[in-house]
Structure formats: structure tokens, C-alpha cells
Design a protein around this motif. Structure first.
Motif, PDB file in Angstrom:
ATOM      1  N   ILE A 146      35.289  48.214  29.807  1.00  0.00           N
ATOM      2  CA  ILE A 146      35.027  47.018  30.607  1.00  0.00           C
ATOM      3  C   ILE A 146      36.251  46.117  30.666  1.00  0.00           C
ATOM      4  CG2 ILE A 146      33.591  44.945  30.768  1.00  0.00           C
ATOM      5  CD1 ILE A 146      31.346  46.576  29.467  1.00  0.00           C
ATOM      6  N   THR A 150      38.197  45.243  34.191  1.00  0.00           N
ATOM      7  CA  THR A 150      38.149  43.870  34.706  1.00  0.00           C
ATOM      8  C   THR A 150      39.441  43.084  34.499  1.00  0.00           C
ATOM      9  OG1 THR A 150      37.198  43.112  32.613  1.00  0.00           O
ATOM     10  CG2 THR A 150      35.654  43.720  34.364  1.00  0.00           C
ATOM     11  N   GLU A 151      40.322  43.571  33.609  1.00  0.00           N
ATOM     12  CA  GLU A 151      41.520  42.787  33.304  1.00  0.00           C
ATOM     13  C   GLU A 151      42.785  43.632  33.227  1.00  0.00           C
ATOM     14  OE1 GLU A 151      43.280  39.917  29.711  1.00  0.00           O
ATOM     15  OE2 GLU A 151      41.189  40.560  29.680  1.00  0.00           O
TER      16      GLU A 151
END
Length: 422
Positions: A146, A150-151
């Protein structure tokens, strides 16, 4: 993106040291060394070779290599190490290769930079140029992680979009490769053994990179050499960490349920104790009420006319009880009766008198010896059974006062002397 060697500087800052990258890509060596046993002189092509860590590792293991990249700064690092590289577009370079001319084609962190159509072309062309049982190795960031999805993925400005593992694995299957394996990579070794997984572990602990290894068709006996490698499991999937986290939540919930049950039991015990205390208080109140009632009844009786009228009768009854008891003691000559006490006083007085008169004492001792019943009667009057005596005094036949002891011992000695004379 070769402007001012930006991408090389970016890789140096964020990808990791050469030693770290060589350690990471060493996971693919068992696959390639198996191929080298089949094709000793064949070449591995690395598209987007970067600083050349993979090429260097292969060379150290005796594998022939060729690398291509568009970044001149990256290629400069390769040339410093005398690696066989050139500046070229990887897919265009691949198209120029002859059929079944390479034993492996690799591309590490390349496919997330190119359009999907180019990815399809890369996979299709790789199949053409690979020898039978040849391998296609594609590594990319893992969007199943995740934090990566997302980053971290967007930290590189040249990335286009993340590619899910199942999508990348489907492409070689679509182009009829013999078998396909997903390898999840670069996870924390400690996390695999960790039982109490945290939410942070679920978000960040999944393998941050993954690779798809696809193998071209070949004779079954050749493919059998790779079966164990393709059967092995690699890395940490999100499903495993999620399951561990859910198990931890279940344990926490179970503990909370147990704590709640204990609290409920404690509350029930407290309620029972309170109920018992209430019952005890009620009983005490009832007892107090009964005592008050009894006291009131007692005073009512004392103040009643009948109680006052019957007072002479009660006094007479008490007198008669005392009189009857006294008469019974006199008649039975009981130890507590007045005649018995008077007789005891007289006998004790006589005993002292006799003790002071040797002749008379001798006569009395003789008489008492001849008449034991009389002796027992006199002793019973002087020392009745009801009078307490210490055990050692009973055994020695001693009396309590010093004078009595002295008289008793004199009498006892005289009796022995008399018996000896006889």
C-alpha cells in the motif's frame, strides 16, 4: 532523462548502493545458472541496464552479457567496469536480434516507465529471440504494497503507472510462454516470522518489489531442471499479512471478551455480596425489632397488674424451692450441706488435736486402719470428690496447705511404722 545526469543522481540517492542491488538481484542467479548449463556460451540481454549491477553479477558467475540503456550517465558507470553496453532503445534493440539467439532477457524497473503497448511488444519479441527454455525476467514496484502504491511509486517522476502482478503474469501466458512465476521481493526477513502483525506492517510490510519470470517452451526433460525453482514460494503477499493482522485482532478481541466476562462475573459477585449484605441488614433490623418488642413486652409484663398481684406467689415459690433444696441437702448429707460442712470443720479440728498427741494419734490410726470404711467416710468428708485437686497432689495424697501436708505425711509414716510392728 539524461539531462545533467539527473536520473543517475536520483538512482544513487534512492535505489541503493551497488552492493545492495547486487544482493537483491542475486535471487535470479539460480534460474540463469541452470540455463548456462544448457547454453554455456549464450548471452543474457539486460534492457535498461542502469549502473550495471546485474551485468556485473552475471559476469562474476561466468555468464556472457549485453546491456542497453538510454541514460548516458548510467552507461558511464558500466563502461568504467568494462561491461558490454551500448546506448539504445531496449525494444528496438530487441527487435534486431535473431530468433532464438538469447538465453535470457531481463528488465529491472523498466516496464513501469513505458506504455502498455510497448510492454506487450517487449514480451512478444522476447519470446521470439529466446532459446527453448529461455527466461524473461521483469521486475517492477509492487502495488500490492500500500505504501508503494500510494507514495513510493510516485517518487520517481519517470514512472507512468503501477502494474498489478496478476496483470503482468497474464501477459506471458497470453503470448504462450510455457510457465510463469511471480516472485515477491525485498521484504523484511523478520516480518515473515512475526506473529503479532501491526497495521503499519500491513500497509508497508508487503514485498515492495515483485518480478515475473516466464519460461519459453522446451523439451520436458529440460524444463524438469527448473521445476523446483518454479515451485518455490517467494516473499510476503498482502493476504498473508492481512490474515496475521486479523488473527491478532481476534486474539485481542478474545482477550477483551474474557476481560469483559471476568468483569461481568466480578460485577455479579459484587451484586450477590450486596444482596447478602442487604439480607444481613434486613435480618439485623428484624432482630433489633424483635429485641425491641421483647423489651417492650418485658416492661409491659413488669408494669402489668397481674405481675404485681402474683409477686407474693413468686416469692413464696422461690422460698419453697430454696427450702426443698436445703432439706434435700440436709437429708442426703451432701458436700454442700450445712451438716456436712460442720462435720468437716469438727473433723479437721480433731485431726489437728490428734496430730499433736502421739498416743491419741496412734490409737486413732489403729482404729482407722481396722475400719477402712470409717476411714473412707472421714476422708470423704474432709476431701469430698467434688473438690478439685491437681493431678500430682492426688497421686501423692497431698493436701493444699503446708500444715495439712505435714500432718498427712506424719499420719502416713505412723501407719507404715504400725504395720511394720505388727
Amino acid at each position: 532523462m539524461s539531462n545533467n545526469n539527473f536520473y543517475k543522481a536520483f538512482e544513487d540517492a534512492h535505489r541503493g548502493s551497488r552492493e545492495l542491488i547486487k544482493k537483491r538481484v542475486s535471487v535470479y542467479l539460480p534460474f540463469v545458472t541452470k540455463l548456462k548449463e544448457i547454453y554455456p556460451n549464450a548471452t543474457v540481454l539486460d534492457i535498461g541496464c542502469g549502473r550495471g549491477e546485474w551485468l556485473e553479477l552475471l559476469g562474476e558467475n561466468g555468464v556472457s552479457t549485453k546491456g542497453v540503456d538510454l541514460d548516458e550517465g548510467m552507461l558511464g558507470e558500466c563502461l568504467k567496469r568494462s561491461l558490454h553496453v551500448e546506448c539504445a532503445n531496449g525494444i528496438e534493440f530487441l527487435k534486431k536480434q535473431a530468433d532464438e539467439s538469447l538465453m535470457a532477457v531481463s528488465a529491472f524497473h523498466v516496464i513501469e516507465h513505458i506504455p502498455f503497448e510497448d510492454l506487450q511488444t517487449l514480451i512478444e519479441e522476447a519470446k521470439r529471440v529466446l532459446k527453448p527454455a529461455g527466461l524473461l525476467i521483469l521486475e517492477t514496484p509492487n502495488p500490492e504494497n500500500i505504501k508503494v502504491a500510494t507514495e513510493n511509486f510516485y517518487l520517481d517522476p519517470t514512472h507512468t503507472k503501477p502494474i498489478p502482478a496478476n496483470l503482468l503474469a497474464f501477459l506471458p501466458e497470453f503470448y504462450k510462454y510455457e510457465r510463469v512465476k511471480i516472485l515477491r521481493l525485498q521484504e523484511s526477513p523478520q516480518l515473515a516470522e512475526k506473529a503479532d502483525v501491526t497495521l503499519s506492517d500491513v500497509f508497508e510490510g508487503v514485498s515492495p518489489d515483485y518480478a515475473v519470470i516466464a519460461q519459453k517452451k522446451a523439451e520436458p526433460e529440460i524444463l524438469e531442471n527448473f521445476r523446483a525453482l518454479f515451485m518455490q514460494e517467494y516473499g510476503l503477499p498482502l493476504s498473508l499479512l492481512s490474515a496475521k493482522f486479523e488473527h491478532r485482532l481476534e486474539k485481542i478481541e478474545a482477550k477483551a471478551t474474557q476481560a469483559e466476562a471476568k468483569a461481568t462475573q466480578a460485577e455479579a459477585k459484587a451484586t450477590q455480596a450486596e444482596a447478602k449484605a442487604t439480607q444481613a441488614e434486613a435480618k439485623a433490623t428484624q432482630a433489633e425489632a424483635k429485641a425491641t418488642q421483647a423489651e417492650q413486652n418485658y416492661h409491659a409484663i413488669l408494669n402489668s397488674k397481674s405481675w404485681k398481684i402474683t409477686k407474693p406467689l413468686r416469692q413464696l415459690t422461690n422460698f419453697m424451692r430454696w427450702f426443698v433444696t436445703g432439706v434435700r441437702h440436709w437429708l442426703t448429707f451432701s458436700p454442700t450441706s450445712r451438716p456436712r460442712r460442720a462435720a468437716k470443720k469438727v473433723l479437721l479440728h480433731l485431726k489437728y488435736k490428734i496430730a499433736s498427741n502421739p498416743k491419741l494419734k496412734k490409737i486413732i490410726v489403729y482404729i482407722l486402719t481396722k475400719y477402712p470404711k470409717l476411714n473412707a467416710l472421714i476422708v470423704n468428708i474432709i476431701m469430698p470428690q467434688s473438690e478439685p485437686m491437681k493431678k500430682n497432689e492426688q497421686e501423692n495424697g497431698q493436701l493444699n496447705s503446708p500444715r495439712a501436708k505435714e500432718i498427712y505425711m506424719q499420719l502416713k509414716q505412723q501407719i507404715k511404722n504400725d504395720e511394720g510392728k505388727e
